[in-house]
Design a protein around this motif. Structure first.
Motif, PDB file in Angstrom:
ATOM      1  N   LEU A 194       0.805  -1.228   0.000  1.00 64.46           N
ATOM      2  CA  LEU A 194       0.000   0.000   0.000  1.00 64.46           C
ATOM      3  C   LEU A 194       0.839   1.279   0.000  1.00 64.46           C
ATOM      4  O   LEU A 194       0.298   2.371   0.197  1.00 64.46           O
ATOM      5  CB  LEU A 194      -0.933  -0.005   1.222  1.00 64.46           C
ATOM      6  CG  LEU A 194      -1.987  -1.124   1.231  1.00 64.46           C
ATOM      7  CD1 LEU A 194      -2.810  -1.090   2.517  1.00 64.46           C
ATOM      8  CD2 LEU A 194      -2.926  -1.007   0.019  1.00 64.46           C
ATOM      9  N   TRP A 198      -0.003   3.883  -2.482  1.00 68.04           N
ATOM     10  CA  TRP A 198      -1.319   4.479  -2.156  1.00 68.04           C
ATOM     11  C   TRP A 198      -1.196   5.582  -1.100  1.00 68.04           C
ATOM     12  O   TRP A 198      -1.824   6.628  -1.206  1.00 68.04           O
ATOM     13  CB  TRP A 198      -2.235   3.340  -1.662  1.00 68.04           C
ATOM     14  CG  TRP A 198      -3.643   3.681  -1.343  1.00 68.04           C
ATOM     15  CD1 TRP A 198      -4.543   4.316  -2.148  1.00 68.04           C
ATOM     16  CD2 TRP A 198      -4.338   3.390  -0.124  1.00 68.04           C
ATOM     17  NE1 TRP A 198      -5.752   4.428  -1.521  1.00 68.04           N
ATOM     18  CE2 TRP A 198      -5.655   3.859  -0.268  1.00 68.04           C
ATOM     19  CE3 TRP A 198      -3.989   2.749   1.068  1.00 68.04           C
ATOM     20  CZ2 TRP A 198      -6.625   3.725   0.725  1.00 68.04           C
ATOM     21  CZ3 TRP A 198      -4.960   2.617   2.057  1.00 68.04           C
ATOM     22  CH2 TRP A 198      -6.259   3.112   1.890  1.00 68.04           C
ATOM     23  N   SER A 224      -9.768   0.729   5.702  1.00 64.79           N
ATOM     24  CA  SER A 224      -9.246  -0.326   4.840  1.00 64.79           C
ATOM     25  C   SER A 224      -9.858  -0.217   3.442  1.00 64.79           C
ATOM     26  O   SER A 224     -11.075  -0.093   3.295  1.00 64.79           O
ATOM     27  CB  SER A 224      -9.582  -1.693   5.417  1.00 64.79           C
ATOM     28  OG  SER A 224      -9.200  -2.674   4.495  1.00 64.79           O
ATOM     29  N   SER A 226     -10.982  -1.727  -0.282  1.00 59.44           N
ATOM     30  CA  SER A 226     -11.221  -3.018  -0.934  1.00 59.44           C
ATOM     31  C   SER A 226     -10.041  -3.209  -1.892  1.00 59.44           C
ATOM     32  O   SER A 226      -9.350  -2.242  -2.233  1.00 59.44           O
ATOM     33  CB  SER A 226     -12.543  -2.994  -1.690  1.00 59.44           C
ATOM     34  OG  SER A 226     -12.483  -1.979  -2.675  1.00 59.44           O
ATOM     35  N   VAL A 227      -9.816  -4.438  -2.280  1.00 58.69           N
ATOM     36  CA  VAL A 227      -8.616  -4.679  -3.099  1.00 58.69           C
ATOM     37  C   VAL A 227      -8.951  -5.532  -4.317  1.00 58.69           C
ATOM     38  O   VAL A 227      -9.636  -6.556  -4.209  1.00 58.69           O
ATOM     39  CB  VAL A 227      -7.539  -5.383  -2.241  1.00 58.69           C
ATOM     40  CG1 VAL A 227      -6.377  -5.870  -3.110  1.00 58.69           C
ATOM     41  CG2 VAL A 227      -6.995  -4.443  -1.166  1.00 58.69           C
ATOM     42  N   SER A 238      -7.027  -7.740  -7.209  1.00 60.09           N
ATOM     43  CA  SER A 238      -5.680  -8.308  -7.302  1.00 60.09           C
ATOM     44  C   SER A 238      -5.524  -9.150  -8.556  1.00 60.09           C
ATOM     45  O   SER A 238      -6.448  -9.860  -8.972  1.00 60.09           O
ATOM     46  CB  SER A 238      -5.426  -9.178  -6.071  1.00 60.09           C
ATOM     47  OG  SER A 238      -4.258  -9.934  -6.273  1.00 60.09           O
ATOM     48  N   TRP A 272      -1.943   0.774  -9.686  1.00 61.57           N
ATOM     49  CA  TRP A 272      -1.575  -0.581  -9.286  1.00 61.57           C
ATOM     50  C   TRP A 272      -0.207  -0.594  -8.591  1.00 61.57           C
ATOM     51  O   TRP A 272       0.646   0.264  -8.850  1.00 61.57           O
ATOM     52  CB  TRP A 272      -1.514  -1.514 -10.513  1.00 61.57           C
ATOM     53  CG  TRP A 272      -2.876  -1.869 -11.032  1.00 61.57           C
ATOM     54  CD1 TRP A 272      -3.647  -1.107 -11.848  1.00 61.57           C
ATOM     55  CD2 TRP A 272      -3.630  -3.036 -10.738  1.00 61.57           C
ATOM     56  NE1 TRP A 272      -4.850  -1.716 -12.102  1.00 61.57           N
ATOM     57  CE2 TRP A 272      -4.855  -2.921 -11.426  1.00 61.57           C
ATOM     58  CE3 TRP A 272      -3.405  -4.184  -9.976  1.00 61.57           C
ATOM     59  CZ2 TRP A 272      -5.839  -3.905 -11.366  1.00 61.57           C
ATOM     60  CZ3 TRP A 272      -4.380  -5.162  -9.930  1.00 61.57           C
ATOM     61  CH2 TRP A 272      -5.589  -5.025 -10.609  1.00 61.57           C
ATOM     62  N   LEU A 309      -1.835  -5.516  -7.026  1.00 62.77           N
ATOM     63  CA  LEU A 309      -3.095  -5.128  -6.360  1.00 62.77           C
ATOM     64  C   LEU A 309      -3.453  -3.681  -6.664  1.00 62.77           C
ATOM     65  O   LEU A 309      -2.571  -2.862  -6.999  1.00 62.77           O
ATOM     66  CB  LEU A 309      -2.970  -5.313  -4.844  1.00 62.77           C
ATOM     67  CG  LEU A 309      -2.254  -4.212  -4.050  1.00 62.77           C
ATOM     68  CD1 LEU A 309      -2.750  -4.184  -2.630  1.00 62.77           C
ATOM     69  CD2 LEU A 309      -0.756  -4.409  -4.101  1.00 62.77           C
ATOM     70  N   PRO A 322      -5.821  -0.784  -4.716  1.00 63.95           N
ATOM     71  CA  PRO A 322      -6.727  -0.455  -3.616  1.00 63.95           C
ATOM     72  C   PRO A 322      -7.928   0.353  -4.134  1.00 63.95           C
ATOM     73  O   PRO A 322      -7.745   1.255  -4.975  1.00 63.95           O
ATOM     74  CB  PRO A 322      -5.874   0.396  -2.674  1.00 63.95           C
ATOM     75  CG  PRO A 322      -4.532   0.533  -3.312  1.00 63.95           C
ATOM     76  CD  PRO A 322      -4.571  -0.043  -4.671  1.00 63.95           C
ATOM     77  N   ASN A 323      -9.101   0.043  -3.631  1.00 62.17           N
ATOM     78  CA  ASN A 323     -10.342   0.768  -3.970  1.00 62.17           C
ATOM     79  C   ASN A 323     -10.528   0.913  -5.487  1.00 62.17           C
ATOM     80  O   ASN A 323     -10.949   1.966  -5.964  1.00 62.17           O
ATOM     81  CB  ASN A 323     -10.335   2.169  -3.334  1.00 62.17           C
ATOM     82  CG  ASN A 323     -10.562   2.100  -1.831  1.00 62.17           C
ATOM     83  OD1 ASN A 323     -11.162   1.141  -1.327  1.00 62.17           O
ATOM     84  ND2 ASN A 323     -10.077   3.095  -1.110  1.00 62.17           N
ATOM     85  N   PHE A 337      -8.238  -5.079   2.850  1.00 65.11           N
ATOM     86  CA  PHE A 337      -6.811  -5.340   2.637  1.00 65.11           C
ATOM     87  C   PHE A 337      -6.413  -6.608   3.381  1.00 65.11           C
ATOM     88  O   PHE A 337      -5.618  -7.421   2.888  1.00 65.11           O
ATOM     89  CB  PHE A 337      -5.964  -4.153   3.124  1.00 65.11           C
ATOM     90  CG  PHE A 337      -4.498  -4.445   3.001  1.00 65.11           C
ATOM     91  CD1 PHE A 337      -3.879  -4.410   1.762  1.00 65.11           C
ATOM     92  CD2 PHE A 337      -3.738  -4.823   4.105  1.00 65.11           C
ATOM     93  CE1 PHE A 337      -2.526  -4.727   1.615  1.00 65.11           C
ATOM     94  CE2 PHE A 337      -2.393  -5.139   3.976  1.00 65.11           C
ATOM     95  CZ  PHE A 337      -1.793  -5.089   2.732  1.00 65.11           C
ATOM     96  N   PHE A 379      -7.154  -9.681   1.363  1.00 69.84           N
ATOM     97  CA  PHE A 379      -6.150  -9.834   0.302  1.00 69.84           C
ATOM     98  C   PHE A 379      -4.854 -10.379   0.908  1.00 69.84           C
ATOM     99  O   PHE A 379      -4.247 -11.320   0.394  1.00 69.84           O
ATOM    100  CB  PHE A 379      -5.915  -8.471  -0.372  1.00 69.84           C
ATOM    101  CG  PHE A 379      -4.638  -8.399  -1.152  1.00 69.84           C
ATOM    102  CD1 PHE A 379      -4.512  -9.023  -2.398  1.00 69.84           C
ATOM    103  CD2 PHE A 379      -3.535  -7.701  -0.664  1.00 69.84           C
ATOM    104  CE1 PHE A 379      -3.317  -8.961  -3.115  1.00 69.84           C
ATOM    105  CE2 PHE A 379      -2.347  -7.631  -1.377  1.00 69.84           C
ATOM    106  CZ  PHE A 379      -2.237  -8.266  -2.598  1.00 69.84           C
TER     107      PHE A 379
END
Ligand SMILES: Cc1cc2nc3c(=O)[nH]c(=O)nc-3n(C[C@H](O)[C@H](O)[C@H](O)COP(=O)(O)OP(=O)(O)OC[C@H]3O[C@@H](n4cnc5c(N)ncnc54)[C@H](O)[C@@H]3O)c2cc1C
Length: 895
Positions: free
Chosen positions: A546, A549, A605, A607-608, A610, A642, A658, A660-661, A694, A697
């Protein structure tokens, strides 16, 4: 005890006993002529015992003379002086005994004086003892001495006049005031007239003192007894009554808010009875059961001992002469460490036992991780477990002696080919399994006092082997495992941070992710769930899934709680210890302080989405063309948010990415750009997986990917974003050239760029992170039993592979992530810390917070000042120069 009074000072020629004239049987050894000559207001101290002598020598060498040399250095120099005199005696034995002893004393003095500034006191002390003697090289000037003596006689007279004047002034003040205290000269009675008296002529505001009247005598009959017992003279009695009455007044009479502090100065030259007065006052505190209210402080240890008190400095908890201490301790501490195989210095069994008791019995004996399977240390049940868990990073973290990559244990113990005499290797023989800050502080003290090599370990993941060392004492922080959610953290700068977390030293990232999931939160940690959250990972930077991010792990730190090299527990943030705060956020673990806990930001957190794929392409040419496609595609992935990692070995490529969001449709469209040209390859379906948090994942995708238990060496480079975008062809070619064969792999981490580049945090993390997009690692492993020679070849191979990688990483000024780097990296200061300027700043802070180098580790800031094994200090060029001068001076005296 009182001593006999003599009218004149004299020396008994038969016993050689010196008897000094004193003015009072209770007064300490006072002789105004000697005091004048010494230019001192201290009493002359008799040397009754060996302890007295040592105290006096220490007093002269370390306090009075303000010497820049330590006590023991003086002795060494004095010894040189004695040797040189002895040497001379062989050739010249004509001196009589008096000349010989004079010479000896003067030579010793010269040796010492030649190494330091001579203070006025020391100079006069010397002149007093040997006036006019300049024939042995000491600078003497009888004229100056006489002038000084005259001056001091005048000074003594002035003191006396001053005391008289003050006494009269005080008496007049009292007499002329509304309230009068009369001190009679018959020394037996004190009479008070009136209710309020000023206690000090210096104080203009009246301070109430309880009446000292006949009533007082009834209330406090002990006063007169004490006055008598201590044979106080008029002035002493006067002072005694003021002080004790004030004391009683505070306790019994005051009800209002008048400033009730008594500030009182009792001046007087040595021998006038100040100490005796203090003893009488002490007695009064004792008999009235108030001795806990009394603190007696003196500027020197001898003076403090005289009144059974403390020195001001020790009362305040400070060192007496910080600057001097730094110099002498520096000399003292910067010597070869005492290792466990040196029984001449390693603490004995009873010392360890006492220490163990002081840390709640938390001393343990580490063993190499494979020890239990080797014949000399065989434990069959434990061996079954060790074999089954060998590559399990959690199990390895739980073993006090284990490193994740056991090559750092440097032991002949092996899990695969057991040994008949497996050795301890670089695993420390003793460790403190600390769970409390007190354990940590006690360990620091133990290491400091005994000059031990100290190593800090939390999980043993270190790729530079920094968390273990042969012969050291290990501080193991693995079981400091508290995690606290702070819903509303107020930072010292006034910022309110929602849902900050405080993580103790032993907490590992997997634990944090799972714990935070219940609050729908996450934090910026590693891809490995077993790496420690606040130890080496965080202090070296900390990258993870992350970081693109939200920035690097170290960018999330709000505060540290640490134990510094001086054993103090300290809060470290932007406002307190800000320099240390800067260094701890990027300057590397095990170097600046022991982190007990850190406060970090969290985030809701995400969502992920992947993409997880394992591609094995039989045809090498096809493999190469896909790798080119993939490297070209990396900027597109980066631009779409990514992050992830890819692993290249032989003709396989593992991709774990991965978002995120992310939006599933956008994500599919993005990856389609790569896949549409590679439809012949066998991508796993569904190509994109969805995770609600997360932690989901992490548990499903990353956690199973955490292999350890190998012998491993790494080398790495941070690849600038501009190169990834502008030179993808060269990059792909280079990767293909160095990609792994058997036992090796090339790992790419797309963990930089994004918020890592945008963060403008004022921390010390390698600035190469801010301009990088990729972190590339070359990894080499080998089986147990590989010869030393072969291992050296492998190490050289890693270095040469990294050299190739460097050609596409910005050349000689490229950077590397210290936590996943080559331990044989040349010019590691620039590679790991960015620029020489940053390194210099780190080093100067290191010198300030850890001047004696308690925290030394491989390729850590300041480690270049130590030998290869980090056990002995190298001599700095400054030291070399001064040693040369010292030797030169000694030779001059010897010749
Ligand atoms: C399998 C594996 C996966 C990894 N994954 C990642 C990853 O995803 N991201 C990443 O950035 N890195 C990763 N690393 C590298 C990792 O960051 C380093 O190994 C790091 O040194 C580990 O820190 P530690 O405290 O867990 O390890 P340790 O070996 O216990 O300590 C490392 C260093 O920090 C010091 N130290 C430890 N605790 C403290 C403390 N409380 N106070 C002061 N000093 C301390 C030690 O003295 C030593 O110098 C990984 C390593 C391995 C082996």
């Amino acid at each position: 005890m009182p001593r006999a009074l003599v009218k004149v000072s004299n020396i008994d020629p038969t016993t050689r006993q010196i008897t000094m004239r004193r003015s009072h049987p209770w007064i300490n050894n006072f002789n105004e002529w000697l005091l004048t000559a010494c230019r001192s207001n201290m009493g002359i101290k008799f040397i009754w015992s060996g302890n007295d002598a040592k105290a006096l020598v220490y007093y002269m060498t370390d306090y009075v003379t303000k010497s820049t040399l330590a006590f023991y250095d003086m002795f060494a120099l004095a010894q040189q002086g004695i040797k040189s005199i002895e040497h001379e005696r062989i050739s010249n034995s004509t001196d009589n005994i008096v000349d010989k002893s004079r010479k000896l004393v003067l030579r010793c003095f010269n040796m010492i004086a030649s190494q330091q500034e001579v203070s006025g006191v020391q100079f006069d002390f010397d002149r007093t003892r040997c006036p006019g003697e300049n024939n042995y090289g000491i600078i003497h000037d009888v004229h100056i001495f006489d002038v000084a003596r005259e001056h001091h006689t005048t000074t003594i007279k002035e003191w006396k006049r001053d005391i008289e004047a003050r006494r009269d002034e005080t008496r007049n003040y009292l007499i002329s005031g509304e309230d009068t205290l009369e001190v009679r000269d018959d020394e037996t009675q004190i009479e008070v007239v009136g209710a309020e008296i000023p206690t000090s002529p210096i104080k203009t505001k009246a301070t109430r003192v309880l009446l000292v009247t006949a009533t007082n005598l009834v209330l406090f009959p002990t006063k007169q007894n004490i006055v008598k017992q201590f044979t106080l003279n008029t002035q002493q009695k006067y002072a005694f009554m003021i002080i004790t009455s004030h004391l009683d007044g505070e306790n019994h009479a005051y009800t209002d808010t008048i400033d009730n502090q008594l500030l009182m100065c009792i001046p007087g030259c040595g021998g006038t009875g100040k100490s005796q007065l203090i003893r009488a006052i002490t007695k009064y505190f004792q008999v009235t059961k108030r001795d806990k209210m009394l603190r007696k402080l003196a500027p020197t240890s001898i003076a403090a001992a005289e009144i059974d008190g403390l020195t001001i400095h020790s009362f305040l908890g400070e060192s007496r002469k910080n600057s001097k201490k730094k110099q002498t301790r520096h000399l003292k501490e910067r010597r070869c460490r005492c290792l466990s195989n040196d029984l001449t210095c390693w603490p004995n069994a009873s010392s360890w036992q006492r220490f163990n008791e002081s840390i709640d019995g938390r001393l343990v004996s580490p063993k190499p991780s494979a020890a239990v399977c080797n014949y000399n240390l065989l434990n069959t049940d434990a061996c079954v477990i060790a074999t089954a868990q060998w590559t399990n990073a959690s199990w390895r973290s739980d073993q006090v002696g284990a490193m994740q990559n056991h090559n750092w244990e440097k032991s002949s113990c092996s899990i695969s080919s057991p040994n008949i005499s497996c050795s301890q290797g670089s695993v420390p023989v003793l460790a403190v399994n600390a769970t409390l800050s007190e354990h940590v502080q006690a360990t620091v003290r133990m290491a400091t006092v005994n000059n031990l090599r100290l190593v800090i370990k939390t999980t043993g993941h270190d790729y530079l082997g920094r968390s273990t060392a042969a012969g050291s004492l290990l501080l193991w922080l693995h079981f400091m495992t508290n995690m606290t959610l702070i819903p509303d953290f107020s930072s010292c700068t006034g910022e309110n941070v929602l849902n900050a977390i405080r993580l103790d030293a032993g907490v590992q990232w997997g634990q944090v992710y799972t714990w935070l999931a219940q609050y729908n939160l996450t934090a910026i940690g590693g891809a490995s769930g077993t790496v420690s959250a606040t130890g080496g990972f965080l202090q070296g930077g900390g990258h993870g899934p992350l970081t693109r991010w939200k920035g690097l792990a170290v960018d999330q730190v709000l505060e540290f709680d640490v134990v510094t090299a001086d054993g103090r527990r300290q809060t470290v943030n932007t406002c307190q210890n800000s320099n240390l705060f800067w260094t701890l956020r990027g300057g590397g673990g095990g170097t600046f302080a022991i982190v007990l806990s850190a406060v970090l930001r969290t985030f809701p957190s995400p969502s992920v989405l992947s993409s997880f794929n394992i591609l094995t392409i039989a045809n090498e040419t096809r493999y190469n063309s896909f790798v080119h496609n993939f490297i070209h595609f990396l900027p597109t992935l980066a631009d779409n948010g990514w992050a992830g990692s890819f692993y290249m070995a032989d003709t396989s490529l593992v991709i774990i990415f991965l978002l995120p969001n992310g939006d599933l449709n956008v994500a599919n469209a993005t990856w389609n750009q790569l896949m549409k040209n590679n439809t012949d390859l066998n991508f796993m379906q569904p190509f994109i997986l969805t995770f609600s948090s997360f932690n989901d994942f992490f548990l499903n995708v990353l956690a199973p990917f955490n292999p350890t238990g190998d012998n491993v060496l790494l080398g790495s480079r941070l690849i600038p974003e501009t190169i990834v975008r502008n030179q993808p062809e060269q990059l792909a070619e280079t990767f293909l050239r160095i990609k792994g064969k058997a036992g090796t792999s090339l790992i790419g981490h797309l963990v930089a760029g994004g918020q890592v580049s945008n963060m403008s945090n004022n921390n010390s993390v390698n600035s190469a992170w801010r301009t990088a997009l990729l972190h590339m690692i070359y990894s080499q492993s080998w089986p147990d039993g590989t010869s030393d020679e072969e291992q050296q070849k492998l190490a050289a191979h890693v270095t040469s592979q990294v050299d190739i990688l460097q050609t596409v990483s910005g050349g000689s000024q490229s950077g590397a992530y210290m936590n996943e780097a080559n331990p044989n990296e040349l010019n590691w200061q620039q590679k790991f810390f960015g620029t020489q300027q940053i390194y210099d700043r780190l080093k100067s802070i290191k010198q300030a917070v850890d001047p004696h180098g308690l925290f030394v580790c491989k390729n850590c800031v300041g480690s270049e000042d130590w030998s290869l094994d980090l056990n002995c200090p190298k001599m700095s060029s400054a030291n070399k120069v001064s040693t040369t001068i010292l030797l030169f001076v000694i030779m001059q005296f010897l010749c």
